[in-house]
Scaffold this motif. Structure first.
Motif, PDB file in Angstrom:
ATOM      1  N   LYS A  69      28.424 -62.334 -39.990  1.00 28.24           N
ATOM      2  CA  LYS A  69      27.452 -61.522 -40.727  1.00 28.24           C
ATOM      3  C   LYS A  69      28.162 -60.610 -41.720  1.00 28.24           C
ATOM      4  O   LYS A  69      27.741 -60.483 -42.878  1.00 28.24           O
ATOM      5  CB  LYS A  69      26.625 -60.691 -39.742  1.00 28.24           C
ATOM      6  CG  LYS A  69      25.562 -59.853 -40.393  1.00 28.24           C
ATOM      7  CD  LYS A  69      24.784 -59.080 -39.345  1.00 28.24           C
ATOM      8  CE  LYS A  69      23.792 -58.137 -40.003  1.00 28.24           C
ATOM      9  NZ  LYS A  69      23.101 -57.295 -39.022  1.00 28.24           N
ATOM     10  N   LYS A  70      29.248 -60.006 -41.284  1.00 25.17           N
ATOM     11  CA  LYS A  70      30.016 -59.127 -42.164  1.00 25.17           C
ATOM     12  C   LYS A  70      30.613 -59.928 -43.331  1.00 25.17           C
ATOM     13  O   LYS A  70      30.615 -59.458 -44.472  1.00 25.17           O
ATOM     14  CB  LYS A  70      31.121 -58.435 -41.375  1.00 25.17           C
ATOM     15  CG  LYS A  70      31.884 -57.413 -42.152  1.00 25.17           C
ATOM     16  CD  LYS A  70      32.897 -56.705 -41.268  1.00 25.17           C
ATOM     17  CE  LYS A  70      33.684 -55.690 -42.061  1.00 25.17           C
ATOM     18  NZ  LYS A  70      34.678 -55.004 -41.242  1.00 25.17           N
ATOM     19  N   ALA A 102      29.371 -62.674 -44.636  1.00 25.04           N
ATOM     20  CA  ALA A 102      28.269 -63.009 -45.542  1.00 25.04           C
ATOM     21  C   ALA A 102      27.911 -61.812 -46.416  1.00 25.04           C
ATOM     22  O   ALA A 102      27.637 -61.972 -47.619  1.00 25.04           O
ATOM     23  CB  ALA A 102      27.060 -63.473 -44.739  1.00 25.04           C
ATOM     24  N   GLU A 103      27.918 -60.606 -45.840  1.00 27.32           N
ATOM     25  CA  GLU A 103      27.634 -59.401 -46.628  1.00 27.32           C
ATOM     26  C   GLU A 103      28.701 -59.173 -47.691  1.00 27.32           C
ATOM     27  O   GLU A 103      28.388 -58.802 -48.829  1.00 27.32           O
ATOM     28  CB  GLU A 103      27.535 -58.187 -45.707  1.00 27.32           C
ATOM     29  CG  GLU A 103      26.315 -58.185 -44.824  1.00 27.32           C
ATOM     30  CD  GLU A 103      26.355 -57.093 -43.767  1.00 27.32           C
ATOM     31  OE1 GLU A 103      27.362 -56.337 -43.696  1.00 27.32           O
ATOM     32  OE2 GLU A 103      25.384 -56.988 -43.000  1.00 27.32           O
ATOM     33  N   GLU A 104      29.958 -59.414 -47.345  1.00 26.15           N
ATOM     34  CA  GLU A 104      31.051 -59.262 -48.311  1.00 26.15           C
ATOM     35  C   GLU A 104      30.936 -60.294 -49.436  1.00 26.15           C
ATOM     36  O   GLU A 104      31.216 -59.988 -50.596  1.00 26.15           O
ATOM     37  CB  GLU A 104      32.411 -59.386 -47.617  1.00 26.15           C
ATOM     38  CG  GLU A 104      32.762 -58.208 -46.732  1.00 26.15           C
ATOM     39  CD  GLU A 104      32.986 -56.933 -47.523  1.00 26.15           C
ATOM     40  OE1 GLU A 104      33.653 -56.978 -48.576  1.00 26.15           O
ATOM     41  OE2 GLU A 104      32.477 -55.886 -47.089  1.00 26.15           O
ATOM     42  N   LYS A 105      30.549 -61.510 -49.083  1.00 29.52           N
ATOM     43  CA  LYS A 105      30.380 -62.545 -50.104  1.00 29.52           C
ATOM     44  C   LYS A 105      29.311 -62.142 -51.109  1.00 29.52           C
ATOM     45  O   LYS A 105      29.485 -62.303 -52.318  1.00 29.52           O
ATOM     46  CB  LYS A 105      30.015 -63.883 -49.451  1.00 29.52           C
ATOM     47  CG  LYS A 105      31.187 -64.609 -48.837  1.00 29.52           C
ATOM     48  CD  LYS A 105      30.769 -65.854 -48.097  1.00 29.52           C
ATOM     49  CE  LYS A 105      30.260 -66.937 -49.004  1.00 29.52           C
ATOM     50  NZ  LYS A 105      30.007 -68.205 -48.296  1.00 29.52           N
ATOM     51  N   VAL A 106      28.205 -61.599 -50.619  1.00 32.48           N
ATOM     52  CA  VAL A 106      27.118 -61.178 -51.501  1.00 32.48           C
ATOM     53  C   VAL A 106      27.543 -59.972 -52.330  1.00 32.48           C
ATOM     54  O   VAL A 106      27.302 -59.913 -53.547  1.00 32.48           O
ATOM     55  CB  VAL A 106      25.848 -60.863 -50.678  1.00 32.48           C
ATOM     56  CG1 VAL A 106      24.804 -60.175 -51.527  1.00 32.48           C
ATOM     57  CG2 VAL A 106      25.300 -62.129 -50.054  1.00 32.48           C
ATOM     58  N   ARG A 107      28.200 -59.018 -51.681  1.00 29.84           N
ATOM     59  CA  ARG A 107      28.599 -57.784 -52.371  1.00 29.84           C
ATOM     60  C   ARG A 107      29.579 -58.053 -53.498  1.00 29.84           C
ATOM     61  O   ARG A 107      29.484 -57.468 -54.577  1.00 29.84           O
ATOM     62  CB  ARG A 107      29.203 -56.806 -51.365  1.00 29.84           C
ATOM     63  CG  ARG A 107      29.478 -55.433 -51.956  1.00 29.84           C
ATOM     64  CD  ARG A 107      29.741 -54.409 -50.880  1.00 29.84           C
ATOM     65  NE  ARG A 107      30.911 -54.711 -50.095  1.00 29.84           N
ATOM     66  CZ  ARG A 107      32.088 -54.068 -50.208  1.00 29.84           C
ATOM     67  NH1 ARG A 107      32.218 -53.102 -51.076  1.00 29.84           N
ATOM     68  NH2 ARG A 107      33.088 -54.396 -49.442  1.00 29.84           N
TER      69      ARG A 107
END
Length: 89
Positions: free
Chosen positions: A57-58, A60-65
């Protein structure tokens, strides 16, 4: 190594000569410890699955950010591969 030593000490106390030849207390103790081991194994499995989900999850958040693609993530992994960091850093 310490648990191996403790196991050797306890083993000599559980398997007493007076219980020969069936050694029912010793066999019962082994079965109880195996049951505990199964519980501990499944608990560790659950903890590791939970941590892996949090890590995914973390990521995926970094990829989006950062707007990273899978290739970018792989490049970052290779860049940090030999940085001698633990999973928590």
């Amino acid at each position: 190594m310490a648990t191996f030593s403790v196991g050797n000490i306890i083993g000599t106390e559980i398997f007493q000569p007076k219980d020969a030849p069936a050694y029912i207390p010793g066999k019962s103790a082994i079965m109880a410890l195996l049951a505990v081991q199964i519980f501990v194994s499944y608990t560790l499995r659950w903890v590791n699955i939970r941590l892996n989900k949090q890590r995914q999850k973390k990521l995926a958040e970094e990829k989006v950010r950062h707007g990273w693609s899978d290739a970018d993530v792989q490049r970052e992994r290779e860049r940090h591969a030999f940085a001698d960091l633990t999973d928590k850093q």
